[in-house]
Design an enzyme around this catalytic site. Structure first.
Site, PDB file in Angstrom:
ATOM      1  N   LYS A   1       0.943  -1.150   0.173  1.00 39.40           N
ATOM      2  CA  LYS A   1       0.040   0.192   0.087  1.00 39.40           C
ATOM      3  C   LYS A   1       1.005   1.208  -0.051  1.00 39.40           C
ATOM      4  O   LYS A   1       1.887   1.296   0.370  1.00 39.40           O
ATOM      5  CB  LYS A   1      -0.944   0.191   1.131  1.00 39.40           C
ATOM      6  CG  LYS A   1      -1.870  -1.137   1.391  1.00 39.40           C
ATOM      7  CD  LYS A   1      -2.777  -1.053   2.939  1.00 39.40           C
ATOM      8  CE  LYS A   1      -3.303  -2.117   3.073  1.00 39.40           C
ATOM      9  NZ  LYS A   1      -4.272  -2.070   4.384  1.00 39.40           N
TER      10      LYS A   1
ATOM     11  N   ASP B   1       0.454 -11.293   1.520  1.00 40.80           N
ATOM     12  CA  ASP B   1      -0.948 -11.228   1.061  1.00 40.80           C
ATOM     13  C   ASP B   1      -1.261 -10.709  -0.395  1.00 40.80           C
ATOM     14  O   ASP B   1      -2.313 -10.869  -1.006  1.00 40.80           O
ATOM     15  CB  ASP B   1      -1.537 -10.025   2.087  1.00 40.80           C
ATOM     16  CG  ASP B   1      -1.142 -10.529   3.595  1.00 40.80           C
ATOM     17  OD1 ASP B   1       0.082 -10.851   3.662  1.00 40.80           O
ATOM     18  OD2 ASP B   1      -1.783 -10.167   4.382  1.00 40.80           O
TER      19      ASP B   1
END
Length: 375
Positions: free
Chosen positions: A124, A134
């Site tokens: 992010k 992930d």
């Protein structure tokens, strides 16, 4: 768990549908995950009601111009790409342009996603220089599907590069297990000052990666042109088989929240990673990807079946006949505010819940694999 009139995947999908209504939909990776699993059940068993339900849920978020309600591209959050995987199916099923427009919005995020110096997507914007396991599930299958439907060979190359980068930087050479994340800058408090790796092997993080690599292999055409790219992912997936099997609990068939510390205080058998690893092992055999010099089909199938049997022990039925899945880690991450330090104590103190989509979605996918291979 004695009612076998319907396959377990159908029963669990129907149970989710009974609880999960349009007003509850979020543009969120776990919502996309469970809806994609319900759609897969509908397609496998030709239940149009399931597919129609998923379309209805997505239509609460996709506007006529393709804009996605609550999506924020400037966050450059890979988690927000995952729900977009299903847009390809909706576009194929309906030919409605709004789905294609939404696909292009998400693809544009990846074109501009910040990257590490070595070319890996930041997880992010607020997590600079970091690749998390992930994230490979969140963006990898979407990116590969885009490459297959609308993209180029270079897109496939970039997809595979992401898997290679995070594998090299998170792999423990001794055990073959993968650490949760890698910080290229080595500046995060959770990161090793020399390797940049986080300190522990979190089950669900490695489970995301295992599911993602096989989903991407489903999407890269098996042609001479793609032989080298597919070969790289097939090699990695085979290198993961024994490490996954080595940390499986032999009594229950399940896997622990922190994979390599089964006897440490407060560690527990966790359903989401167990579903992911069970699906991974089934699929390695079913898709004929398994290198039998590493492990025999019989051994891998036995491990997968033991995993699935263990998962069924975590499933209960209520008075209305709806199924529930217990022992799911609610959430775990790194950094942020309050700061998550990646310690053992952090992973085992997070809430353990039932029916969380991060567990239910993979359980449905694992059930589909079991139902197909054991038919």
């Amino acid at each position: 768990m004695t009612n076998k009139q319907e396959p377990i995947s159908v029963m669990m999908a129907r149970s989710v549908m009974n609880r999960y209504k349009p007003e509850n939909v979020l543009w969120h990776y776990e919502h996309g995950l469970v809806l994609q699993s319900i759609y897969a059940v509908g397609k496998k068993y030709n239940i149009s009601e399931f597919c129609d339900y998923v379309k209805t849920m997505y239509d609460t978020k996709i506007q006529d111009d393709g804009e996605i309600v609550t999506y924020k591209k400037d966050e450059f959050n890979l988690d927000q790409v995952n729900p977009g995987k299903h847009l390809f199916d909706l576009y194929k099923d309906t030919n409605e342009e709004k789905y294609k427009k939404a696909i292009e919005i998400l693809r544009e995020q990846l074109r501009n996603q910040p990257r590490t110096e070595s070319g890996g997507f930041w997880h992010k914007k607020i997590y600079p220089w970091q690749m998390w396991l992930d994230g490979l599930y969140m963006q990898g299958p979407f990116y590969a599907r885009y490459a297959k439907e609308f993209g180029t060979k270079e897109d496939f190359e970039d997809v595979v590069k992401q898997f290679e980068l995070v594998y090299v930087h998170t792999k423990n050479e001794e055990s073959g297990l993968l650490y949760h994340a890698w910080d290229e800058s080595c500046k995060q408090l959770w990161a090793d000052s020399e390797t940049g790796r986080s300190p522990h092997f979190w089950g669900r993080a490695m489970g995301w990666y295992c599911m993602a690599i096989l989903d991407v292999l489903d999407l890269i055409p098996d042609t001479d042109e793609n032989k080298e790219l597919r070969g790289k992912l097939i090699t990695i997936s085979n290198e993961l088989v024994k490490p996954v099997m080595n940390v499986q609990d032999k009594n229950s068939g399940l896997w622990y929240q922190v994979l390599d510390m089964p006897s440490r205080d407060k560690n527990y058998l966790e359903s989401s990673c167990s579903s992911m690893f069970t699906r991974f092992l089934f699929k390695m055999v079913k898709d004929n990807l398994l290198d039998t010099s590493i492990a025999s089909k019989e051994d891998v199938l036995n491990a997968a079946n033991a995993g699935y049997k263990g998962l069924l022990s975590k499933v209960s039925s209520d008075s209305d006949g709806n199924l529930h899945l217990a022992s799911i880690c609610s959430v775990a991450g790194l950094g942020g505010n309050p700061y998550r330090d990646g310690s053992y104590e952090y992973y085992v103190k997070e809430a353990v819940v039932s029916d969380d989509f991060k567990g239910v979605g993979p359980f449905i996918f694992a059930s589909l694999e079991s139902e197909e291979i054991n038919a």
